[in-house]
Motif scaffolding. Structure first.
Motif, PDB file in Angstrom:
ATOM      1  N   TYR A 103     -16.157-107.257  26.909  1.00 11.04           N
ATOM      2  CA  TYR A 103     -16.593-106.351  25.845  1.00 11.04           C
ATOM      3  C   TYR A 103     -15.436-105.534  25.273  1.00 11.04           C
ATOM      4  O   TYR A 103     -15.446-105.177  24.091  1.00 11.04           O
ATOM      5  CB  TYR A 103     -17.722-105.442  26.346  1.00 11.04           C
ATOM      6  N   THR A 104     -14.427-105.256  26.096  1.00 14.68           N
ATOM      7  CA  THR A 104     -13.250-104.535  25.590  1.00 14.68           C
ATOM      8  C   THR A 104     -12.494-105.398  24.590  1.00 14.68           C
ATOM      9  O   THR A 104     -12.123-104.916  23.506  1.00 14.68           O
ATOM     10  CB  THR A 104     -12.308-104.134  26.754  1.00 14.68           C
ATOM     11  N   ILE A 105     -12.254-106.675  24.935  1.00 12.98           N
ATOM     12  CA  ILE A 105     -11.558-107.588  24.016  1.00 12.98           C
ATOM     13  C   ILE A 105     -12.378-107.799  22.742  1.00 12.98           C
ATOM     14  O   ILE A 105     -11.832-107.873  21.632  1.00 12.98           O
ATOM     15  CB  ILE A 105     -11.257-108.937  24.708  1.00 12.98           C
ATOM     16  N   THR A 106     -13.684-107.898  22.893  1.00 18.12           N
ATOM     17  CA  THR A 106     -14.548-108.129  21.722  1.00 18.12           C
ATOM     18  C   THR A 106     -14.561-106.910  20.794  1.00 18.12           C
ATOM     19  O   THR A 106     -14.432-107.044  19.574  1.00 18.12           O
ATOM     20  CB  THR A 106     -15.992-108.452  22.170  1.00 18.12           C
ATOM     21  N   LEU A 107     -14.683-105.715  21.379  1.00 15.04           N
ATOM     22  CA  LEU A 107     -14.804-104.504  20.559  1.00 15.04           C
ATOM     23  C   LEU A 107     -13.484-104.077  19.918  1.00 15.04           C
ATOM     24  O   LEU A 107     -13.443-103.760  18.727  1.00 15.04           O
ATOM     25  CB  LEU A 107     -15.339-103.348  21.412  1.00 15.04           C
ATOM     26  N   ILE A 108     -12.401-104.050  20.717  1.00 17.11           N
ATOM     27  CA  ILE A 108     -11.150-103.461  20.207  1.00 17.11           C
ATOM     28  C   ILE A 108     -10.335-104.466  19.374  1.00 17.11           C
ATOM     29  O   ILE A 108     -10.202-104.282  18.160  1.00 17.11           O
ATOM     30  CB  ILE A 108     -10.308-102.852  21.349  1.00 17.11           C
ATOM     31  N   PRO A 109      -9.790-105.545  19.954  1.00 21.31           N
ATOM     32  CA  PRO A 109      -8.996-106.446  19.114  1.00 21.31           C
ATOM     33  C   PRO A 109      -9.792-107.119  17.998  1.00 21.31           C
ATOM     34  O   PRO A 109      -9.313-107.222  16.871  1.00 21.31           O
ATOM     35  CB  PRO A 109      -8.468-107.492  20.110  1.00 21.31           C
ATOM     36  N   VAL A 110     -11.023-107.580  18.309  1.00 21.52           N
ATOM     37  CA  VAL A 110     -11.760-108.372  17.319  1.00 21.52           C
ATOM     38  C   VAL A 110     -12.484-107.480  16.305  1.00 21.52           C
ATOM     39  O   VAL A 110     -12.199-107.528  15.110  1.00 21.52           O
ATOM     40  CB  VAL A 110     -12.748-109.335  18.020  1.00 21.52           C
ATOM     41  N   VAL A 111     -13.431-106.664  16.780  1.00 24.25           N
ATOM     42  CA  VAL A 111     -14.240-105.865  15.846  1.00 24.25           C
ATOM     43  C   VAL A 111     -13.380-104.798  15.152  1.00 24.25           C
ATOM     44  O   VAL A 111     -13.355-104.701  13.921  1.00 24.25           O
ATOM     45  CB  VAL A 111     -15.439-105.211  16.569  1.00 24.25           C
ATOM     46  N   LYS A 112     -12.670-103.992  15.973  1.00 24.55           N
ATOM     47  CA  LYS A 112     -11.922-102.880  15.380  1.00 24.55           C
ATOM     48  C   LYS A 112     -10.740-103.367  14.539  1.00 24.55           C
ATOM     49  O   LYS A 112     -10.644-103.036  13.345  1.00 24.55           O
ATOM     50  CB  LYS A 112     -11.421-101.941  16.483  1.00 24.55           C
ATOM     51  N   TYR A 113      -9.834-104.128  15.160  1.00 21.85           N
ATOM     52  CA  TYR A 113      -8.602-104.475  14.456  1.00 21.85           C
ATOM     53  C   TYR A 113      -8.779-105.609  13.450  1.00 21.85           C
ATOM     54  O   TYR A 113      -8.401-105.472  12.285  1.00 21.85           O
ATOM     55  CB  TYR A 113      -7.496-104.822  15.472  1.00 21.85           C
ATOM     56  N   VAL A 114      -9.359-106.739  13.898  1.00 20.38           N
ATOM     57  CA  VAL A 114      -9.421-107.918  13.026  1.00 20.38           C
ATOM     58  C   VAL A 114     -10.337-107.694  11.817  1.00 20.38           C
ATOM     59  O   VAL A 114     -10.016-108.120  10.703  1.00 20.38           O
ATOM     60  CB  VAL A 114      -9.875-109.157  13.837  1.00 20.38           C
ATOM     61  N   PHE A 115     -11.445-106.984  12.015  1.00 24.19           N
ATOM     62  CA  PHE A 115     -12.405-106.867  10.919  1.00 24.19           C
ATOM     63  C   PHE A 115     -12.446-105.494  10.233  1.00 24.19           C
ATOM     64  O   PHE A 115     -13.041-105.369   9.170  1.00 24.19           O
ATOM     65  CB  PHE A 115     -13.811-107.233  11.405  1.00 24.19           C
ATOM     66  N   ILE A 116     -11.814-104.469  10.829  1.00 25.86           N
ATOM     67  CA  ILE A 116     -11.842-103.145  10.188  1.00 25.86           C
ATOM     68  C   ILE A 116     -10.426-102.666   9.857  1.00 25.86           C
ATOM     69  O   ILE A 116     -10.088-102.457   8.691  1.00 25.86           O
ATOM     70  CB  ILE A 116     -12.566-102.110  11.090  1.00 25.86           C
ATOM     71  N   VAL A 117      -9.593-102.496  10.886  1.00 26.52           N
ATOM     72  CA  VAL A 117      -8.273-101.890  10.676  1.00 26.52           C
ATOM     73  C   VAL A 117      -7.391-102.730   9.756  1.00 26.52           C
ATOM     74  O   VAL A 117      -6.648-102.186   8.932  1.00 26.52           O
ATOM     75  CB  VAL A 117      -7.573-101.636  12.034  1.00 26.52           C
ATOM     76  N   LEU A 118      -7.473-104.054   9.858  1.00 25.31           N
ATOM     77  CA  LEU A 118      -6.651-104.905   8.990  1.00 25.31           C
ATOM     78  C   LEU A 118      -6.935-104.664   7.514  1.00 25.31           C
ATOM     79  O   LEU A 118      -6.094-104.934   6.656  1.00 25.31           O
ATOM     80  CB  LEU A 118      -6.866-106.387   9.323  1.00 25.31           C
ATOM     81  N   GLN A 119      -8.142-104.174   7.198  1.00 29.50           N
ATOM     82  CA  GLN A 119      -8.475-103.895   5.802  1.00 29.50           C
ATOM     83  C   GLN A 119      -7.752-102.637   5.297  1.00 29.50           C
ATOM     84  O   GLN A 119      -7.683-102.405   4.086  1.00 29.50           O
ATOM     85  CB  GLN A 119      -9.991-103.697   5.640  1.00 29.50           C
ATOM     86  N   ALA A 120      -7.223-101.835   6.218  1.00 26.16           N
ATOM     87  CA  ALA A 120      -6.522-100.597   5.833  1.00 26.16           C
ATOM     88  C   ALA A 120      -5.035-100.848   5.637  1.00 26.16           C
ATOM     89  O   ALA A 120      -4.222 -99.937   5.791  1.00 26.16           O
ATOM     90  CB  ALA A 120      -6.743 -99.520   6.895  1.00 26.16           C
ATOM     91  N   ASN A 121      -4.654-102.087   5.304  1.00 25.67           N
ATOM     92  CA  ASN A 121      -3.236-102.384   5.098  1.00 25.67           C
ATOM     93  C   ASN A 121      -2.747-101.739   3.796  1.00 25.67           C
ATOM     94  O   ASN A 121      -3.516-101.490   2.874  1.00 25.67           O
ATOM     95  CB  ASN A 121      -3.005-103.901   5.077  1.00 25.67           C
ATOM     96  N   ASP A 122      -1.461-101.490   3.754  1.00 19.59           N
ATOM     97  CA  ASP A 122      -0.840-100.856   2.592  1.00 19.59           C
ATOM     98  C   ASP A 122      -0.131-101.924   1.777  1.00 19.59           C
ATOM     99  O   ASP A 122       1.032-102.229   2.007  1.00 19.59           O
ATOM    100  CB  ASP A 122       0.145 -99.787   3.073  1.00 19.59           C
ATOM    101  N   ASN A 123      -0.871-102.525   0.809  1.00 18.74           N
ATOM    102  CA  ASN A 123      -0.327-103.637   0.020  1.00 18.74           C
ATOM    103  C   ASN A 123       0.232-104.734   0.922  1.00 18.74           C
ATOM    104  O   ASN A 123       1.293-105.302   0.666  1.00 18.74           O
ATOM    105  CB  ASN A 123       0.763-103.143  -0.940  1.00 18.74           C
ATOM    106  N   GLY A 124      -0.489-105.009   2.004  1.00 21.08           N
ATOM    107  CA  GLY A 124      -0.081-106.072   2.907  1.00 21.08           C
ATOM    108  C   GLY A 124       0.710-105.605   4.109  1.00 21.08           C
ATOM    109  O   GLY A 124       0.911-106.364   5.045  1.00 21.08           O
TER     110      GLY A 124
END
Length: 778
Positions: A103-124
């Protein structure tokens, strides 16, 4: 701007061609000559918005496996050993820990980073500074007042903001801009995140290499702990020595190595899962986590510090997005990395269910005998790749810190002409090497290093979450329920892990905090004096009236040549000029006051980098130039900075001429239309022809004037270019307190004397450089 300005292209273009260009220049609204330069690039889209084909995305997805996932991919080497430090006391504890890892791998790397945080990129671009820059662009939270309206005209600067929920976003923005404490806190948090990532860059090579080399103990009993430590030290020294060649030289070998690694750990995990205990699949039920905590209580909470090591290197997903694309990282994570890791941890759990006593060496003990040596070799190579990724990330983040005035000047070497983001910083490299060797010799075991490693990892993740929540509120304007869900689910998990890793502070957890304290002290001292110097120059800048008096003074002779006065002040003529003319009663025929400025964006297109304006009186050939860089831009380009500046200056003179012509034509047209409407005057053909002839003669006269001015600039360049740099001695002002005197007189000056000088950073030729000494009493 209300109309698009067309760039003249080549500055050498003959003047006869420009009336054709003039026909395209319709009505222009002009606030300042800087606007003219900043709006002349067609096609306004940022790095992050480029359309990329699927073949390119898949190719990048493959490459990202080697660069991004080395750290998180090698975590199975030590996670179970770090979690069960006191051995396995109940067989179902294994299911509890496996469920926790899943659940840690699913929540943090996948849900948080891959699907949320990556969208907060600064022009890539990604990372802590990218988030800070995004916030700085939207709200005026920078501590140096160098923001200009023209900056918002840069292609990558603009933000496409969704509508709706404006009230909350506006309130948050206003509170940030109105609070000096909030501005300091944001900068402090950014520095802390940077320091922790650098600390991560020290600990990753130590724990990865030491864990991989430790596997040789399973093959021979003659291998002592001392021998393992010294072999690890030798590998680490070799790793840092090859950094100067750049990751591009060995980059193509990275992805295949990590792909083989993932195939091995996934395949062996599946084999062990089937052979030993397929019932570990029950761990998908989170109830086993509850039972684990009920049975072990405080020990279960303390063991979270080991379980969190399963997501080490997750920040690299975001930090390295600039080298790839969001979609490519999402594909590689979900299709390769995530399945391989889940199989690896499930296989080890199945093995441990039958062999509770082998938890200390669970990874190597669970490998089938025929695959032991191939796996050992691949593990060593994978640990080197994992180390390489974090070392490269450290270089990148130091480069970003430099651009915002948050790190002392160091030499940045761009090691690849193909990949702009690949840099090497000699000073940082050798400091990291010494730190790694010291940690390996001092701690000697992965267990102790793991305690330190966990704090660095969780601190950075928590800070990233705080920045993302701010972006959700202020920039994305997300629904409050979504923001609350993120805070409750992701935030609570990260805070729980943070409380656990801090508990092991005295068992090695102090190490990353000690690193962070030292680094933040250096960064704070440098940034504080950097800001004080800027405000000093702003307060003592040369007024327009004083400048006109100086250049009109008969005692100053004008000698042939081009003089470039460097400073970071963007609001006027720096005090270095007044100090220079007080000692040298001569001025060059062309003067350019060059301001080096960093924008809170990743890259500034070269076409938009140089902004010029004239300094009155206009007939004195005096210009101001703001040279704008993003935090990942190369400072020492292949093309000479001096040559680029002169060419852009010529372009500006031509543009400025046509702009003035167009503006005056529009005014005359409006006046004539008004007269015609009011007086009903009819213009005869003969009068119209006379008017056209007069206009043509005037245009020819002005063309000759512009040609003379451009020829004057070229003659000045041929006569010689002189680079004038302020050699500032910085001292604490009279009446300064003890802390301020220590910070400026000792801390800052010590750093300045032992690091690179300005001419080294900007690659200024020494033969044509003149230093003007000044004392700043801050």
């Amino acid at each position: 701007m209300s109309g698009e300005v067309v760039a003249p292209g080549n500055p050498e273009t003959s003047m006869e061609e420009f009336p054709k260009e003039l026909t395209r220049k319709k009505t222009l609204r002009r606030y300042d000559s800087l606007d003219l330069e900043s709006s002349k690039v067609p096609g306004r889209h940022g790095h992050g918005s480029k359309a990329v084909g699927w073949s390119v995305i898949l190719h990048l997805a493959f490459q990202s496996i080697g660069i991004v996932y080395g750290d998180i991919g090698t975590s199975p080497l030590y996670v179970y050993a770090s979690t069960f430090t006191n051995g396995i006391k109940h067989n179902d504890d294994i299911l509890g820990v496996l469920s926790l890892i899943f659940y840690t791998i699913t929540l943090i790397p996948v849900v948080k980073y891959v699907f949320i945080v990556l969208q907060a990129n600064d022009n890539g671009e990604g990372g802590t500074f990218a988030l800070y820059s995004l916030i700085c662009r939207y709200a005026k939270v920078g501590l140096i007042p160098s923001q200009q309206a023209e900056d918002q005209e840069v292609s990558n600067f603009r933000l496409d903001l969704p509508s709706g929920r404006q009230k909350i976003a506006s309130r948050v923005k206003a509170n940030l801009e109105g609070s000096h404490f909030a501005k300091f806190f944001l900068l402090f948090a950014t520095m802390l995140g940077t320091a922790m990532v650098i600390g991560d860059g020290v600990l990753t090579p130590c724990i990865s290499v030491l864990s991989a080399v430790g596997g040789i103990k399973e093959a021979t009993s003659e291998m002592t702990e001392d021998m393992i430590v010294w072999i690890s030290v030798a590998i680490l020294i070799f790793l840092f020595m090859i950094q100067r060649f750049g990751t591009d030289k060995v980059g193509y070998s990275f992805a295949p190595i990590i792909c083989i690694w993932f195939a091995f750990i996934g395949g062996i995990g599946l084999f062990n899962f089937i052979k030993f205990d397929p019932t570990v699949i029950k761990a998908i039920n989170p109830y086993y986590i509850v039972q684990y905590f009920r049975r072990n209580k405080k020990e279960a909470w303390v063991s979270l510090g080991g379980a969190v090591l399963a997501i080490t290197g997750t920040e690299a997903l975001f930090a390295d997005v600039g080298h790839f694309t969001v979609r490519s990282i999402q594909i590689s994570m979900c299709s390769v990395t995530y399945p391989a890791l889940i199989l690896a941890y499930s296989g080890q759990a199945a093995f441990l269910r039958k062999h509770n006593d082998l938890v200390k060496n669970a990874f190597y003990k669970s490998i089938p005998d025929p695959l032991y040596w191939p796996m050992f070799v691949v593990a060593i190579l994978a640990s080197i790749v994992a180390s390489q990724a974090m070392i490269s990330g450290t270089f990148s983040i130091v480069q970003q810190s430099l651009s915002l005035g948050c790190f002392p000047r160091v030499k940045v070497v761009h090691t690849s002409a193909k990949y702009e983001g690949q840099v090497y910083i000699p000073e940082v490299n050798y400091i990291l090497m010494l730190a790694c060797v010291g940690v390996t010799l001092g701690f000697r075991s992965t267990e102790k290093i793991g305690h330190a490693y966990g704090i660095a990892v969780v601190f950075v993740m928590t800070l990233t979450s705080a920045f993302v929540v701010l972006i959700m509120l202020m920039i994305w304007k997300s629904h409050l329920l979504l923001i609350l869900s993120y805070v409750v689910v992701i935030g609570s998990v990260e805070l729980l892990y943070l409380s656990s890793v801090l508990y092991k502070f005295d068992q090695g957890g102090y190490l990353p905090l000690a690193f962070a304290l030292v680094l933040m002290s250096i960064m704070y001292i440098w940034n504080d004096v950097y800001r004080r110097k800027y405000f000093y120059e702003l307060e003592h800048k040369v007024s327009s009236q004083k400048f006109e008096e100086i250049v009109a003074d008969a005692k100053f002779c004008r000698m042939p040549g081009l003089a470039l006065f460097y400073s970071e002040l963007v609001q006027g003529i720096p005090p270095i000029f007044k100090h220079y003319v007080a000692n040298v009663p001569a001025l060059h025929s062309v003067l350019v006051f060059v301001s080096i400025k960093s924008l809170p964006i990743g890259k500034v297109p070269i076409e938009e980098r140089f902004l010029f304006r004239r300094v009155k009186p206009n007939d004195q050939n005096v210009f101001r130039c703001v040279v704008r860089y993003g935090y990942t831009d190369m400072r020492n380009e292949e093309e000479s900075f001096e040559k680029m500046l002169v060419e852009r200056l010529k372009e500006f003179i031509i543009d400025d001429f046509w702009f003035s012509q167009n503006a005056s034509s529009n005014i005359n047209a409006v006046e004539n239309d008004g007269e015609s409407e009011l007086d009903g005057v009819l213009v005869e053909d003969g009068e119209r022809e006379n008017h056209e002839d007069t206009k043509h003669d005037e245009e020819e006269r002005l063309q000759e004037e512009v040609e003379r001015e451009i020829e004057g600039v070229e003659n000045a360049r041929r006569a010689g270019v002189v680079h004038l740099i302020g050699e500032n001695e910085v001292v604490a002002g009279k009446g300064a307190g003890l802390a301020k005197r220590f910070l400026i007189n000792y801390g800052y000056n010590f750093l300045k004397k032992n690091l690179r000088q300005t001419e080294n950073v900007y690659d200024i030729p020494r033969k044509r450089m003149l230093k003007v000494g000044m004392t700043y009493e801050l």
